[in-house]
Design a protein around this motif. Structure first.
Motif, PDB file in Angstrom:
ATOM      1  N   ASP A 286      44.251  34.129  68.342  1.00  0.00           N
ATOM      2  CA  ASP A 286      43.616  35.439  68.292  1.00  0.00           C
ATOM      3  C   ASP A 286      42.147  35.270  67.937  1.00  0.00           C
ATOM      4  O   ASP A 286      41.773  34.349  67.209  1.00  0.00           O
ATOM      5  CB  ASP A 286      44.277  36.339  67.235  1.00  0.00           C
ATOM      6  CG  ASP A 286      45.598  36.915  67.716  1.00  0.00           C
ATOM      7  OD1 ASP A 286      45.779  37.038  68.943  1.00  0.00           O
ATOM      8  OD2 ASP A 286      46.447  37.251  66.866  1.00  0.00           O
ATOM      9  N   SER A 287      41.317  36.165  68.449  1.00  0.00           N
ATOM     10  CA  SER A 287      39.901  36.150  68.126  1.00  0.00           C
ATOM     11  C   SER A 287      39.584  37.343  67.234  1.00  0.00           C
ATOM     12  O   SER A 287      39.996  38.463  67.505  1.00  0.00           O
ATOM     13  CB  SER A 287      39.063  36.227  69.407  1.00  0.00           C
ATOM     14  OG  SER A 287      37.696  36.185  69.093  1.00  0.00           O
ATOM     15  N   LYS A 288      38.862  37.082  66.159  1.00  0.00           N
ATOM     16  CA  LYS A 288      38.545  38.115  65.175  1.00  0.00           C
ATOM     17  C   LYS A 288      37.040  38.205  64.999  1.00  0.00           C
ATOM     18  O   LYS A 288      36.340  37.193  64.933  1.00  0.00           O
ATOM     19  CB  LYS A 288      39.199  37.752  63.840  1.00  0.00           C
ATOM     20  CG  LYS A 288      38.993  38.755  62.729  1.00  0.00           C
ATOM     21  CD  LYS A 288      39.959  39.901  62.829  1.00  0.00           C
ATOM     22  CE  LYS A 288      39.864  40.803  61.593  1.00  0.00           C
ATOM     23  NZ  LYS A 288      40.712  41.986  61.714  1.00  0.00           N
ATOM     24  N   LYS A 289      36.513  39.437  64.939  1.00  0.00           N
ATOM     25  CA  LYS A 289      35.093  39.648  64.719  1.00  0.00           C
ATOM     26  C   LYS A 289      34.875  40.288  63.348  1.00  0.00           C
ATOM     27  O   LYS A 289      35.678  41.094  62.891  1.00  0.00           O
ATOM     28  CB  LYS A 289      34.506  40.545  65.811  1.00  0.00           C
ATOM     29  CG  LYS A 289      34.432  39.874  67.169  1.00  0.00           C
ATOM     30  CD  LYS A 289      33.716  40.772  68.174  1.00  0.00           C
ATOM     31  CE  LYS A 289      33.603  40.075  69.531  1.00  0.00           C
ATOM     32  NZ  LYS A 289      32.876  40.901  70.511  1.00  0.00           N
ATOM     33  N   PHE A 290      33.755  39.921  62.713  1.00  0.00           N
ATOM     34  CA  PHE A 290      33.414  40.436  61.399  1.00  0.00           C
ATOM     35  C   PHE A 290      32.032  41.072  61.414  1.00  0.00           C
ATOM     36  O   PHE A 290      31.166  40.666  62.184  1.00  0.00           O
ATOM     37  CB  PHE A 290      33.410  39.312  60.358  1.00  0.00           C
ATOM     38  CG  PHE A 290      34.689  38.541  60.289  1.00  0.00           C
ATOM     39  CD1 PHE A 290      35.726  38.965  59.498  1.00  0.00           C
ATOM     40  CD2 PHE A 290      34.853  37.386  61.035  1.00  0.00           C
ATOM     41  CE1 PHE A 290      36.913  38.252  59.440  1.00  0.00           C
ATOM     42  CE2 PHE A 290      36.023  36.665  60.984  1.00  0.00           C
ATOM     43  CZ  PHE A 290      37.058  37.104  60.176  1.00  0.00           C
ATOM     44  N   ARG A 291      31.840  42.036  60.529  1.00  0.00           N
ATOM     45  CA  ARG A 291      30.521  42.627  60.324  1.00  0.00           C
ATOM     46  C   ARG A 291      30.117  42.349  58.890  1.00  0.00           C
ATOM     47  O   ARG A 291      30.881  42.593  57.955  1.00  0.00           O
ATOM     48  CB  ARG A 291      30.553  44.133  60.598  1.00  0.00           C
ATOM     49  CG  ARG A 291      29.182  44.787  60.655  1.00  0.00           C
ATOM     50  CD  ARG A 291      29.279  46.188  61.251  1.00  0.00           C
ATOM     51  NE  ARG A 291      30.173  47.039  60.500  1.00  0.00           N
ATOM     52  CZ  ARG A 291      29.793  47.829  59.495  1.00  0.00           C
ATOM     53  NH1 ARG A 291      28.524  47.855  59.115  1.00  0.00           N
ATOM     54  NH2 ARG A 291      30.665  48.588  58.864  1.00  0.00           N
ATOM     55  N   ILE A 292      28.937  41.794  58.702  1.00  0.00           N
ATOM     56  CA  ILE A 292      28.446  41.436  57.376  1.00  0.00           C
ATOM     57  C   ILE A 292      27.408  42.464  56.941  1.00  0.00           C
ATOM     58  O   ILE A 292      26.470  42.751  57.677  1.00  0.00           O
ATOM     59  CB  ILE A 292      27.808  40.032  57.372  1.00  0.00           C
ATOM     60  CG1 ILE A 292      28.734  39.013  58.049  1.00  0.00           C
ATOM     61  CG2 ILE A 292      27.465  39.602  55.954  1.00  0.00           C
ATOM     62  CD1 ILE A 292      30.063  38.836  57.391  1.00  0.00           C
ATOM     63  N   THR A 293      27.582  43.030  55.748  1.00  0.00           N
ATOM     64  CA  THR A 293      26.664  44.058  55.255  1.00  0.00           C
ATOM     65  C   THR A 293      26.277  43.750  53.800  1.00  0.00           C
ATOM     66  O   THR A 293      26.832  42.854  53.173  1.00  0.00           O
ATOM     67  CB  THR A 293      27.303  45.456  55.317  1.00  0.00           C
ATOM     68  OG1 THR A 293      28.487  45.476  54.508  1.00  0.00           O
ATOM     69  CG2 THR A 293      27.673  45.824  56.750  1.00  0.00           C
ATOM     70  N   LYS A 294      25.331  44.520  53.301  1.00  0.00           N
ATOM     71  CA  LYS A 294      24.876  44.441  51.901  1.00  0.00           C
ATOM     72  C   LYS A 294      24.474  43.019  51.515  1.00  0.00           C
ATOM     73  O   LYS A 294      24.830  42.506  50.458  1.00  0.00           O
ATOM     74  CB  LYS A 294      25.954  44.970  50.948  1.00  0.00           C
ATOM     75  CG  LYS A 294      26.337  46.424  51.198  1.00  0.00           C
ATOM     76  CD  LYS A 294      27.419  46.876  50.248  1.00  0.00           C
ATOM     77  CE  LYS A 294      27.825  48.317  50.522  1.00  0.00           C
ATOM     78  NZ  LYS A 294      28.938  48.758  49.630  1.00  0.00           N
TER      79      LYS A 294
ATOM     80  N   GLY B 277      37.347  44.904  59.801  1.00  0.00           N
ATOM     81  CA  GLY B 277      37.901  45.831  60.787  1.00  0.00           C
ATOM     82  C   GLY B 277      39.419  45.910  60.739  1.00  0.00           C
ATOM     83  O   GLY B 277      40.046  45.595  59.735  1.00  0.00           O
ATOM     84  N   LYS B 278      40.004  46.305  61.852  1.00  0.00           N
ATOM     85  CA  LYS B 278      41.449  46.519  61.913  1.00  0.00           C
ATOM     86  C   LYS B 278      42.207  45.196  61.952  1.00  0.00           C
ATOM     87  O   LYS B 278      41.715  44.190  62.450  1.00  0.00           O
ATOM     88  CB  LYS B 278      41.805  47.352  63.152  1.00  0.00           C
ATOM     89  CG  LYS B 278      41.260  48.767  63.130  1.00  0.00           C
ATOM     90  CD  LYS B 278      41.681  49.531  64.380  1.00  0.00           C
ATOM     91  CE  LYS B 278      41.149  50.958  64.367  1.00  0.00           C
ATOM     92  NZ  LYS B 278      41.549  51.707  65.589  1.00  0.00           N
ATOM     93  N   ASP B 279      43.438  45.232  61.408  1.00  0.00           N
ATOM     94  CA  ASP B 279      44.311  44.055  61.463  1.00  0.00           C
ATOM     95  C   ASP B 279      44.754  43.800  62.898  1.00  0.00           C
ATOM     96  O   ASP B 279      44.983  44.729  63.679  1.00  0.00           O
ATOM     97  CB  ASP B 279      45.545  44.263  60.581  1.00  0.00           C
ATOM     98  CG  ASP B 279      45.188  44.282  59.102  1.00  0.00           C
ATOM     99  OD1 ASP B 279      44.333  43.495  58.693  1.00  0.00           O
ATOM    100  OD2 ASP B 279      45.775  45.090  58.360  1.00  0.00           O
ATOM    101  N   LEU B 280      44.891  42.522  63.240  1.00  0.00           N
ATOM    102  CA  LEU B 280      45.312  42.153  64.590  1.00  0.00           C
ATOM    103  C   LEU B 280      46.823  42.201  64.756  1.00  0.00           C
ATOM    104  O   LEU B 280      47.321  42.381  65.859  1.00  0.00           O
ATOM    105  CB  LEU B 280      44.800  40.747  64.928  1.00  0.00           C
ATOM    106  CG  LEU B 280      43.276  40.565  64.927  1.00  0.00           C
ATOM    107  CD1 LEU B 280      42.920  39.102  65.175  1.00  0.00           C
ATOM    108  CD2 LEU B 280      42.636  41.444  65.996  1.00  0.00           C
ATOM    109  N   LEU B 281      47.553  42.014  63.654  1.00  0.00           N
ATOM    110  CA  LEU B 281      49.013  41.993  63.711  1.00  0.00           C
ATOM    111  C   LEU B 281      49.594  43.261  63.100  1.00  0.00           C
ATOM    112  O   LEU B 281      49.044  43.816  62.150  1.00  0.00           O
ATOM    113  CB  LEU B 281      49.559  40.769  62.961  1.00  0.00           C
ATOM    114  CG  LEU B 281      49.065  39.403  63.454  1.00  0.00           C
ATOM    115  CD1 LEU B 281      49.641  38.297  62.572  1.00  0.00           C
ATOM    116  CD2 LEU B 281      49.452  39.178  64.911  1.00  0.00           C
TER     117      LEU B 281
END
Length: 199
Positions: free
Chosen positions: A78-86, A127-131
């Protein structure tokens, strides 16, 4: 790349720790004497890095990968994307994006440093869970961008609630490795914390 992966289902957790090597920056002009990560799940991550420069430098780079490839037990990926903030640090900070990385440049153009303790903080939004029916956390603690000596590495992960510590498992090595040597990784679990270090 040091990765921490949680699968949380009805109090059950699976922990994956992966350390791999990748030359992204030619950063061999300094030694990291101490590198400590404190990750508070659902809050923030704090990185304390004690650096000794072998020649004068303006500062360091910290690269955070914004994507991850998760290999499942059934062999699928599975491929997962992240957003980094603060994102913040205890020195002048500039953040850019390069391909799948957030690049944090810490330091001043007009000032050289020979030794410095850096404190970097940021929040990961996964974000949302993949499973289905599983709360999954993938946390890259050390990163794959360091191309220099790290003498001491330690971490503390604080979960939002207690979990089944018998389901904690680690993996250390080059990308794709599984399992770990108990002489390399030491960790303890207590209440909602996972505390460890790597030799």
């Amino acid at each position: 790349m040091l990765k921490l992966n949680f699968k949380l289902l009805k109090g059950v957790i699976l922990l994956l720790l992966l350390f791999s090597f990748k030359n992204v920056y030619a950063a061999d002009n300094y030694i990291i004497n101490n590198y400590h990560v404190k990750a508070v799940i659902n809050e923030n991550n704090t990185y304390e890095i004690s650096v000794e420069f072998t020649k004068p430098s303006h500062g360091i780079f910290r690269k955070i990968k914004s994507t991850a490839e998760l290999l499942r037990e059934n062999g699928k990926t599975d491929s997962k994307k992240f957003r980094i903030t603060k994102i913040s640090a205890n020195d002048k900070t500039k953040v850019t994006k390069e391909n799948n990385y957030y690049v944090i440049r810490i330091g001043k153009k007009d000032k050289y440093v020979y030794q410095k303790d850096y404190v970097i903080k940021y929040t990961i939004n996964a974000g949302k869970d993949l499973l289905k029916n599983i709360d999954e956390l993938y946390l890259n603690l050390l990163g794959d961008e360091w191309n220099n000596v790290i003498n001491n590495f330690s971490f503390e992960v604080i979960m939002p609630k207690q979990y089944d510590t018998s389901k904690v498992g680690f993996s250390i090595g080059y990308k794709g490795s599984s399992g770990y040597d108990k002489n390399i990784l030491n960790y303890t679990t207590k209440d909602n914390k996972i505390i460890g270090s790597i030799n």
